[in-house]
Design an enzyme around this catalytic site. Structure first.
Site, PDB file in Angstrom:
ATOM      1  N   LYS A 132     -35.408 -53.440 -34.470  1.00  0.00           N
ATOM      2  CA  LYS A 132     -36.490 -53.290 -34.654  1.00  0.00           C
ATOM      3  C   LYS A 132     -37.301 -53.279 -36.280  1.00  0.00           C
ATOM      4  O   LYS A 132     -37.164 -52.041 -36.784  1.00  0.00           O
ATOM      5  CB  LYS A 132     -36.788 -51.948 -33.923  1.00  0.00           C
ATOM      6  CG  LYS A 132     -38.129 -52.930 -33.505  1.00  0.00           C
ATOM      7  CD  LYS A 132     -39.291 -51.289 -32.757  1.00  0.00           C
ATOM      8  CE  LYS A 132     -40.425 -51.006 -34.459  1.00  0.00           C
ATOM      9  NZ  LYS A 132     -41.259 -52.103 -34.696  1.00  0.00           N
TER      10      LYS A 132
ATOM     11  N   GLU B 122     -34.349 -41.078 -42.424  1.00  0.00           N
ATOM     12  CA  GLU B 122     -34.532 -41.331 -43.938  1.00  0.00           C
ATOM     13  C   GLU B 122     -36.765 -41.586 -44.067  1.00  0.00           C
ATOM     14  O   GLU B 122     -37.028 -42.841 -43.646  1.00  0.00           O
ATOM     15  CB  GLU B 122     -34.152 -42.381 -44.450  1.00  0.00           C
ATOM     16  CG  GLU B 122     -34.383 -42.696 -46.462  1.00  0.00           C
ATOM     17  CD  GLU B 122     -35.788 -43.048 -46.295  1.00  0.00           C
ATOM     18  OE1 GLU B 122     -36.347 -42.852 -46.941  1.00  0.00           O
ATOM     19  OE2 GLU B 122     -35.031 -44.595 -46.812  1.00  0.00           O
TER      20      GLU B 122
ATOM     21  N   CYS C 177     -41.261 -44.210 -50.531  1.00  0.00           N
ATOM     22  CA  CYS C 177     -40.383 -43.135 -50.321  1.00  0.00           C
ATOM     23  C   CYS C 177     -39.938 -42.725 -51.628  1.00  0.00           C
ATOM     24  O   CYS C 177     -39.734 -41.279 -51.548  1.00  0.00           O
ATOM     25  CB  CYS C 177     -39.897 -42.718 -48.914  1.00  0.00           C
ATOM     26  SG  CYS C 177     -38.669 -43.713 -48.789  1.00  0.00           S
TER      27      CYS C 177
ATOM     28  N   GLU D 152     -48.269 -37.754 -48.822  1.00  0.00           N
ATOM     29  CA  GLU D 152     -47.700 -38.971 -50.379  1.00  0.00           C
ATOM     30  C   GLU D 152     -48.871 -40.202 -50.110  1.00  0.00           C
ATOM     31  O   GLU D 152     -49.235 -40.248 -49.245  1.00  0.00           O
ATOM     32  CB  GLU D 152     -46.469 -40.221 -49.309  1.00  0.00           C
ATOM     33  CG  GLU D 152     -44.924 -40.185 -49.426  1.00  0.00           C
ATOM     34  CD  GLU D 152     -44.281 -40.505 -48.694  1.00  0.00           C
ATOM     35  OE1 GLU D 152     -43.404 -41.820 -49.071  1.00  0.00           O
ATOM     36  OE2 GLU D 152     -44.327 -40.802 -47.497  1.00  0.00           O
TER      37      GLU D 152
HETATM   38  P1  ADP Z   1     -45.461 -46.434 -41.734  1.00  0.00           P
HETATM   39  O1  ADP Z   1     -46.170 -45.687 -41.672  1.00  0.00           O
HETATM   40  O2  ADP Z   1     -44.287 -47.176 -42.882  1.00  0.00           O
HETATM   41  O3  ADP Z   1     -45.337 -48.094 -41.039  1.00  0.00           O
HETATM   42  P2  ADP Z   1     -43.794 -45.654 -39.531  1.00  0.00           P
HETATM   43  O4  ADP Z   1     -43.224 -45.082 -38.937  1.00  0.00           O
HETATM   44  O5  ADP Z   1     -45.380 -46.025 -38.751  1.00  0.00           O
HETATM   45  O6  ADP Z   1     -44.480 -46.114 -41.115  1.00  0.00           O
HETATM   46  O7  ADP Z   1     -43.107 -47.161 -38.902  1.00  0.00           O
HETATM   47  C1  ADP Z   1     -42.065 -47.458 -39.893  1.00  0.00           C
HETATM   48  C2  ADP Z   1     -41.173 -48.197 -38.358  1.00  0.00           C
HETATM   49  O8  ADP Z   1     -40.885 -47.368 -36.976  1.00  0.00           O
HETATM   50  C3  ADP Z   1     -42.079 -49.754 -37.930  1.00  0.00           C
HETATM   51  O9  ADP Z   1     -41.593 -50.478 -37.068  1.00  0.00           O
HETATM   52  C4  ADP Z   1     -42.865 -48.969 -36.831  1.00  0.00           C
HETATM   53  O10 ADP Z   1     -43.289 -50.138 -35.881  1.00  0.00           O
HETATM   54  C5  ADP Z   1     -42.017 -47.948 -36.028  1.00  0.00           C
HETATM   55  N1  ADP Z   1     -42.594 -47.331 -34.992  1.00  0.00           N
HETATM   56  C6  ADP Z   1     -43.714 -46.634 -34.957  1.00  0.00           C
HETATM   57  N2  ADP Z   1     -44.030 -46.362 -33.736  1.00  0.00           N
HETATM   58  C7  ADP Z   1     -42.515 -46.070 -33.321  1.00  0.00           C
HETATM   59  C8  ADP Z   1     -42.179 -45.471 -31.938  1.00  0.00           C
HETATM   60  N3  ADP Z   1     -43.237 -44.482 -31.131  1.00  0.00           N
HETATM   61  N4  ADP Z   1     -41.147 -46.108 -31.788  1.00  0.00           N
HETATM   62  C9  ADP Z   1     -40.401 -46.709 -32.501  1.00  0.00           C
HETATM   63  N5  ADP Z   1     -41.020 -47.050 -33.321  1.00  0.00           N
HETATM   64  C10 ADP Z   1     -42.124 -46.987 -34.143  1.00  0.00           C
END
Ligand code: ADP
Length: 492
Positions: free
Chosen positions: A186, A261, A295, A392
């Site tokens: 994903k 990570e 990161c 961050e």
């Molecule tokens: P960033 O702040 O770097 O965007 P996120 O943690 O929000 O970091 O996003 C990293 C990945 O996690 C993306 O692919 C995002 O779509 C996914 N993501 C965010 N929320 C969820 C969730 N509840 N379940 C699964 N994946 C998620």
């Protein structure tokens, strides 16, 4: 969604981007689509399917079926597929680089560099596939033989962020496939095109349909489907600490293997005895790569009082030379931030620091280019309690903090829940060892600001995560250990 459908060519303006790929299952007509934007211009680059739980379940089934055959291939056969994939990624380096710049915004040279870096994980794990050794343990009874086998964990769910649209995928999918696992990837909703292009190339490399699946769209729904499925045996994630914690909790329901990570708060410590040029260049690279959106980017620059003024001056001059603009522009080294939320976060952090006494040496505001461009910024007189030191910033802001002693620097550096990367600049060998050992971090760069490589283990301690990616250690995340006891060896 198995990527066995029609390859499409995405055109943006007059720019032919890539034979990208949209899932095309006969039975599947996406109810919704989602726009992908160029963060430098706001232009809509493409519409991609917006998938959810149902499509994710289909993808898991497809990965589960493919696992049966992929895991039974010889290591040499899997290795060959990965090697071919590497060759194709490299053959399309320029187009993939363009795609990354287009949907993520980083300067083209940096984007092409990411393709190189990302592809190397596939090459490395093509080689490592052949070295999944078991063990024979000397038995405790004369008629027994004891073995340890290493076997693929099964279907892995890989959730990846937007800051490295290719490398964060290959760093997970490379070792997974090498071990015999199949994957459901994903990618971030902001950067799905690079993921689709990489998956298309995996197919072209002869990696069978179903081995690499891509779903994109509604993150919580996709995440829930991956977490609750008993067929998914592993979750591998790069992203925010908040989402990582949710995934870890969600994986508990089916007791999956998890590697995470997560966010960092990297200290970059410049000691009095450092070489000024080396420290300035190293800190510059560690801070401003990808406009500060990694990161492992230096989040706090801790400078010893004896070199503080000289460093602040030389560093600010170097930062002033960083050219900001559209990633396709000549000589540009700082692209836009990924979106408005990222821009506003940077603004909030700078405002908080200034309101508490920080001084703006350079930048400190939105760039005149508009959109999500922010001026490369240097702040001095920064204190540990300011937001910019606690969390961050994920943007082009370098906060300088002053310290007196080595002990104080170590204390300041470790005074955070994060523990991913740390950097030190010193010419003192004893100090190098002392400080490297005292830092509660998974990675330490000494006199070097860019340290990530496919051959070394990457990962954090404390709330920066679990597990390691890259290197031979990256394989362990996708393997189960099985003990086999062979009894009654002496029976005639
Ligand atoms: P960033 O702040 O770097 O965007 P996120 O943690 O929000 O970091 O996003 C990293 C990945 O996690 C993306 O692919 C995002 O779509 C996914 N993501 C965010 N929320 C969820 C969730 N509840 N379940 C699964 N994946 C998620």
């Amino acid at each position: 969604m198995t990527l066995s459908g029609v390859a499409r060519v995405a055109f943006v303006g007059s720019r032919r981007i890539f034979a990208s790929h949209l899932p095309s299952m006969q039975s599947y007509t996406p109810a919704f689509s989602r726009q992908v934007h160029n963060p430098a211009t706001g232009e809509v680059i493409a519409n991609v399917s917006c998938m959810g739980g149902k499509e994710t379940k289909d993808a898991i089934s497809s990965a589960f079926d493919a696992f049966n055959s992929w895991s039974k291939l010889t290591a040499a056969e899997r290795s060959k597929g990965l090697r071919k994939w590497y060759d194709l990624l490299m053959a399309h380096k320029e187009e993939l680089g363009q795609l990354i710049t287009l949907e993520q915004g980083k300067p083209l040279k940096e984007a092409v560099g990411e393709v190189d870096y990302g592809a190397k994980f596939i090459e490395f794990y093509a080689e490592e596939a052949k070295r999944v050794y078991g063990e024979i343990i000397p038995a405790t009874l004369p008629d027994r033989r004891l073995f340890v086998l290493k076997q693929p964990v099964g279907v892995a769910g890989a959730i990846t962020p937007w800051n490295f649209p290719l490398a964060m995928i290959t760093r997970k999918v490379g070792p997974a496939l090498a071990c015999g696992c199949t994957v459901v990837v994903k990618p971030s909703e902001f950067t799905p095109l690079t993921a689709l292009a990489a998956a298309e190339l995996a197919l072209q490399a002869g990696i069978p349909p179903g081995v690499v699946n891509v779903v994109m769209g509604n993150a919580p729904d996709i995440g829930d489907a991956l977490l609750t499925s008993p067929q998914v045996r592993k979750i591998t994630f790069t992203g925010s600490t908040a989402v990582g914690k949710k995934l870890m909790a969600g994986a508990a329901g089916t007791v999956k293997k998890v590697s995470l990570e997560l966010g960092g708060n990297a200290p970059c410590i410049v000691f009095d005895d450092a070489d000024l040029n080396v420290a300035v260049n190293g800190a510059l690279a560690a801070k401003f790569r990808n406009s500060g959106q990694t990161c492992v980017c230096a989040n706090r620059v801790l400078v010893q009082e004896g070199i503080y003024e000289k460093f602040a001056d030389a560093f600010s001059k170097a930062v002033k030379n960083l050219k900001v603009g559209d990633g396709f522009g000549e000589g540009v080294v700082q692209g836009p931030l990924i979106n408005k939320a990222a821009l506003e976060k940077v603004e909030t952090f700078v405002e908080d620091a200034v309101s508490k006494g920080a001084k703006v040496l350079l930048g400190g505001r939105r760039h005149s280019l508009g959109m999500t461009f922010y001026e490369p910024t240097v702040l001095s007189n920064v204190k540990s309690e300011m937001l910019v030191s606690r969390e961050e910033v994920f943007g082009p802001v370098a906060p300088l903090l002053c310290f007196k002693t080595e002990e104080e620097a170590i204390h300041m550096a470790n005074d955070t829940n994060a523990g991913l990367a740390a950097y030190i600049f010193t010419n003192n060998l004893q100090r190098t060892w002392r400080v490297s050992e005292a830092l509660e971090y998974g990675l330490v760069g000494v006199n070097e600001g860019l340290i990530s490589t496919e051959v070394a283990p990457f990962g954090g301690v404390k709330q920066s995560g679990l597990g390691r990616e890259g290197s031979k250690y990256g394989m362990d995340e996708f393997l189960e250990i099985k003990y086999v006891c062979l009894g009654d060896m002496n029976r005639k």
